[in-house]
Design a protein around this motif. Sequence first.
Motif: not given
Length: 233
Positions: A141-142, A180
């Motif tokens: 995940k970012p 991202g």
Amino acid sequence: MFSRSALARAFALPLEQATRQSLTTTTFRACLHQASTPSNTSSEEPLSATPRAQFSTPTEQPTHPTPTANPPVTRADVPIAKQPLPPTFMTPLKVSKSLLDTLPLLSTQKPHYISAHLHDRPYLLTEGDHLRLPFLMPKVKPGDVLRFNRASILGSRDFTLKGAPYVDERLFECRVRVMGVDSEPLRVKEKTKRRRRHVQKITSKHRYTLLRVMEVKIKTVEELEKEGEVVVE
């Protein structure tokens, strides 16, 4: 002129029509009355719209015992089998005397670069670089911080340390942050076959993971001594 039989029949026609209508109405009403009233002679119970299951007590479903294993340390959605293992080594780090002599020169001369390998592909990285992987990395995940622990080359402007084939991961630290996901423009490819009047259009839109190098560090001799390094002649 009209005969008596024709006149009598003309006068009797309205009376016959009225009688037929009354008989038809009576019969139709009788049929409706019979259809709406159930017969008491049958031994079966009348049908009901209410199900019988609601009058019975619900049976409790057997509950399976929950596993007593410890939950994942990193995230709850990552199973334990897929979590990265901590670096555990059965033997201490073995370094040569020449490496200890030149390691202070390499660690003090900045900036450093590293040739990190990910899925057998080398990436030449320095601190602050942005890296777009040629694939979508799953289970990230970012904001997550990852560590690259496989490198073939560590170096600076004047010094280079090469591995055979890789450098021991206890000599350096390379950490990246997930920024991202990037996606390419939609591509449409037309495919056809011989002697066919049909053209098939295939669409593709690949996604890639974006990373940013946060730290490239080569450990000093003092840090290696704290970890219990062994000098080999």
